[in-house]
Motif scaffolding. Structure first.
Motif, short mmCIF file in Angstrom:
data_model
loop_
_atom_site.label_atom_id
_atom_site.label_comp_id
_atom_site.label_asym_id
_atom_site.label_seq_id
_atom_site.Cartn_x
_atom_site.Cartn_y
_atom_site.Cartn_z
N GLY A 122 -49.54 -21.35 33.98
CA GLY A 122 -49.65 -21.74 35.39
C GLY A 122 -50.67 -20.89 36.12
N ILE A 123 -50.67 -19.60 35.84
CA ILE A 123 -51.61 -18.70 36.51
C ILE A 123 -53.04 -19.02 36.08
CG2 ILE A 123 -52.39 -16.29 36.63
CD1 ILE A 123 -49.39 -15.52 36.62
N GLU A 126 -54.24 -21.81 34.93
CA GLU A 126 -54.65 -23.10 35.50
C GLU A 126 -54.97 -22.95 36.99
OE1 GLU A 126 -55.31 -25.89 33.82
OE2 GLU A 126 -54.80 -24.81 31.98
N ALA A 127 -54.16 -22.15 37.67
CA ALA A 127 -54.40 -21.94 39.10
C ALA A 127 -55.73 -21.21 39.31
CB ALA A 127 -53.26 -21.12 39.72
N PHE A 128 -55.98 -20.19 38.51
CA PHE A 128 -57.23 -19.45 38.65
C PHE A 128 -58.43 -20.39 38.45
CE2 PHE A 128 -55.81 -14.78 37.71
CZ PHE A 128 -55.12 -14.79 38.90
N ALA A 145 -58.51 -23.65 38.92
CA ALA A 145 -58.61 -24.59 40.04
C ALA A 145 -59.15 -23.90 41.29
CB ALA A 145 -57.25 -25.21 40.33
N LEU A 146 -58.85 -22.62 41.45
CA LEU A 146 -59.24 -21.91 42.68
C LEU A 146 -60.54 -21.13 42.50
CD1 LEU A 146 -55.67 -20.55 43.56
CD2 LEU A 146 -56.88 -22.37 44.77
N VAL A 168 -61.10 -18.55 40.50
CA VAL A 168 -60.90 -17.10 40.32
C VAL A 168 -61.28 -16.71 38.91
CG1 VAL A 168 -59.18 -15.24 40.32
CG2 VAL A 168 -59.01 -17.10 41.99
N ARG A 169 -62.09 -15.67 38.77
CA ARG A 169 -62.45 -15.21 37.43
C ARG A 169 -61.42 -14.19 36.97
NH1 ARG A 169 -67.64 -15.32 35.45
NH2 ARG A 169 -67.40 -13.18 34.73
N VAL A 224 -44.46 -22.87 34.70
CA VAL A 224 -45.88 -23.16 34.97
C VAL A 224 -46.11 -23.28 36.48
CG1 VAL A 224 -47.64 -24.97 34.81
CG2 VAL A 224 -46.46 -24.20 32.74
N GLY A 234 -45.83 -19.84 38.09
CA GLY A 234 -47.03 -19.01 37.89
C GLY A 234 -48.17 -19.49 38.77
N ALA A 235 -48.35 -20.81 38.82
CA ALA A 235 -49.44 -21.37 39.63
C ALA A 235 -49.25 -21.00 41.10
CB ALA A 235 -49.49 -22.88 39.46
#
Ligand SMILES: Cc1ncc(C[n+]2csc(CCOP(=O)(O)OP(=O)(O)O)c2C)c(N)n1
Ligand code: SF4
Ligand SMILES: [Mg+2]
Lengths: 296, 383
Positions: free
Chosen positions: A80-81, A83-85, A87-88, A90-91, B69, B72-73
């Motif tokens: 999740g993290i 994927e979020a990075f 999408a946003l 973030v490197r 998931v 975390g997101a």
């Protein structure tokens, strides 16, 4: 890639005053992780010794971002993290820092799921070969015959070889490492950071109270594991399987030190008969034979 | 101001939720199938495949991982959505709690369904009610339009309250029945829903050494953290009202507070219920009123925050008949909660429609009369 540890950045990512036991192997590994990727990572830590060694909030002894998460969830939270990075914009890398219990037992479905969907995660499983945080209970990663508080006469079953399973599953990068060989671990972390997708590093990390040896001997025990052939340093890099030094020389059984050197300094194996030690020696050889098939 | 065409379109409850999610543009969606939820994530995967929605769509290997998931997101500052039902919700339960206490503003649709054994895919509310102690905000849609509107509102409420929010819709009754609804134009949604702030609940970024969730040096730190969750729920009541009001101004559709009152002004007897069957309850109220019986209905739109201030008003009535589509060994959940805030009114708790057993307008019509007529004990099963 050659480098000298003493020439790496001096910034400390594991601070003094942390709550680890004297001689903790896992903490050596965490220091190397900081040296290799300290500014580029967020750590995802499931319930384990690693949740405790951070020390007490509002302080923390880890100078990297840390998210503590439920025992079985780390691989999925990291997905999740990452994927979020993405999408946003973030490197950086989502790095799981997890024990053997959470990885090979309770969280295995999540690990295998993350590998199968090739989530962009670096997963480091530090292996102290038992549930240490709860007081040395056996895990799927405890070796045969080892004493734990739930295997009072020694474990009867084999150790799960999770790294090999993930390599067979086709994860782009799978490696073993050992805290006695920090350069090798460092290089593998750097390599993992270059490869997109799911990366898994299985880090051997002795635990003095759990394995019952003198805390001054952590690195010695770890090195003996390699020199006796119990622990094999290898790397599976996008389809290419190879041994890493010094394990390359221990493929030859004659070059290995006697297994007793490794067994005798650990209280968890104190009850073993000579016959049982010989039996383990044969199992070590069988493991080398299995690895040899991948090398062909 | 240019006028924006409102599209009217016939959708199932699940597709309405999927359309609302699409308009909220989440960064991350986690999907795992379970009936009757599945068509929500199937529809979303279609939107993503067709390029109409630019989310990362993560197919996971379990609901436990689905919640992990999106957790975390959300901790990384993303807008995140998942959906589940019944056993799926139970399977993710540990992370459900962790998400709330992390104050991660995840949005989840819960399409309500029975808990087995035996296996049974039909409607019941026990599943969503397991959220009641977790710290999640929990709403229940009354119809397909409200399922759509609540889903859109949920993203704003969750992100401003810094709490996860579940939108409940009754399995099959709403999830699979088609109703014509108004779709809010995308421009209006964009105006209503500001971009996700990345630093809520924490700025979790490489190079910023924040540790979240390590052991407390003093247990009072943890205790205060839990008290803050309670307080956030109290504050959410005003927030929910404001968000709904603003949504109403932009779309022409608003729902009022946490409880919808139906013909209660001059009532002596009030029916309390939640979810889709409240429409049947209202139809029964109309019939009973036609026969001269002063009955009203209170529909709980939100179960959390707990609408204590609204429910206390029920003490003004003689008999309060609480319908639970769930059962616990202590009674129906709504029955117990309504009783907990009343001191005067007589409360009768009717357990009906559990395990997907049909319960319609005539069910309400008859049982309300029986309750008023003194034929029922404190807890009554209608099976
Ligand atoms: C769901 C759940 N079950 C059990 C526990 C208790 N628990 C916390 S840490 C731990 C053992 C961790 O073992 P391992 O992953 O090997 O890490 P280590 O402690 O050895 O570093 C257990 C059983 C928990 N936190 N959550
Ligand atoms: S119990 Fe073992 S692994 Fe855990 S902190 Fe102590 S030495 Fe490290
Ligand atoms: Mg362990």
């Amino acid at each position: 890639m050659t480098f000298r540890l003493d020439q790496l950045p001096k910034k400390k990512y594991v601070l003094p005053g942390n709550a680890a036991c004297a001689g903790c192997g896992m903490m050596i590994g965490l220091r190397v992780l900081g040296m290799a990727l300290g500014e580029e990572v967020v750590l995802i830590v499931p319930a384990s010794c690693s949740s405790v060694v951070q020390g007490l909030a509002p302080k923390s002894s880890i100078a990297m971002p840390v998210l503590n998460v439920p025992f079985a969830s780390a691989a999925a939270v990291a997905t999740g993290i990452s994927e979020a990075f993405k999408a946003l914009g973030v490197r950086g890398h989502a790095v799981v820092w997890a024990g053997d219990g959470s990885t090979v037992d309770i969280g295995f479905a999540a690990v295998s799921g993350a590998a199968e969907r090739n989530s962009d995660v670096i997963y480091v499983m530090y292996d102290n070969e038992a549930y240490m945080n709860t007081g040395i209970q056996r895990s799927g990663s405890t070796p045969k015959y080892a004493w734990t508080s739930t295997t009072p006469v020694g474990k009867r079953e084999q150790k799960k070889d999770v790294a090999l399973m993930l390599a067979v599953q086709g994860a782009p990068y799978v490696a073993t490492a050992n805290i006695a060989y920090p350069q090798d671990f460092y290089r593998k972390l750097k390599r993992a950071a270059e490869i997109p997708g799911f990366k898994f590093i299985h880090l051997y990390a002795p635990c003095p109270p759990g394995w019952r040896f003198d805390p001054a001997k952590t690195v010695e025990v770890a090195r003996l594991a390699v020199e006796t052939g119990v622990w094999i340093l290898w790397e599976y890099d996008r389809g290419a399987f190879r041994l890493n030094p010094p394990s390359t020389i221990y493929r030859d059984r004659a070059k290995r030190r006697p297994l007793a050197d490794y067994i005798k300094i650990q209280g968890r194996f104190a009850h073993l008969s000579d016959e049982e030690v010989r039996f383990i020696e044969e199992e070590v050889e069988a493991k080398w034979q299995r690895i040899a098939k991948f090398l062909e | 101001m240019k006028t924006l065409a409102t599209r009217k379109i016939a959708l199932t409850g699940n597709y309405a939720v999927a359309h609302a999610v699409k308009m909220a543009k989440p960064h991350v969606i986690a999907a795992y199938p379970i009936t009757p939820q599945t068509s929500i994530v199937e529809k979303l995967s279609e939107f993503v495949e067709r390029g109409e929605l630019k989310s990362s769509f993560v197919n996971v290997e379990s609901e436990f991982s689905a919640m992990s998931v999106v957790y975390g997101a959300a901790m990384a500052g993303a807008r995140a959505f998942t959906a589940t039902s019944s056993h799926g919700l139970l399977y993710m339960y540990e992370v459900v709690w962790w998400t709330a206490l992390s104050r991660a503003p995840v949005v989840m649709a819960v399409v309500t369904r029975t808990i087995g054994p035996p296996w049974n895919i039909h409607v019941e509310h026990n599943d969503i009610l397991t959220l009641r102690d977790t710290g999640w905000l929990v709403a229940m849609a009354g119809d397909v339009q409200e399922a759509f509107d609540l889903t859109l509102q949920a993203f704003k409420i969750a992100e401003f309250a810094v709490l996860p929010m579940a939108v409940g819709l009754d399995g099959f009754i709403l999830s699979h029945s088609t109703e014509p609804i108004e779709l809010t134009p995308q421009e209006v949604v964009d105006e209503f829903l500001p971009p996700r702030r990345f630093d809520v609940p924490v700025a979790f970024r490489p190079g910023v050494p924040v540790t979240f969730g390590n052991l407390p040096s003093d247990n009072r730190i943890h205790a205060r953290h839990k008290a803050a969750l309670y307080n956030a729920h109290q504050d959410a009541k005003e927030l929910i009202r404001r968000v709904d009001e603003e949504y109403g101004k932009l779309t022409g559709r608003s729902y009022g507070g946490l409880v919808e009152w139906y013909k209660c002004e001059d009532a002596k007897y009030v029916v309390v219920c939640t979810g889709a069957w409240c429409s049947d309850g209202k139809a029964a109220v109309d019939r009973l009123r036609a026969r001269g019986m002063p009955v009203g209905l209170a529909r709980l739109r939100f179960l959390r925050p707990f609408p204590a201030e609204w429910l206390r008003r029920l003490d003004l009535y003689d008999v309060v008949i609480v319908y639970d589509r769930d059962i616990t060994p202590a009674g129906g959940v709504l029955g117990l909660e309504v009783k907990s805030v009343l001191s005067r009114a007589k409360v009768i708790n009717i357990i009906a429609g559990i395990a997907g057993v049909d319960f319609d307008v005539s069910g309400f019509y008859e049982t309300v009369q029986n309750a008023i007529g003194g034929k029922y004990g404190e807890v009554e099963f209608v099976i």
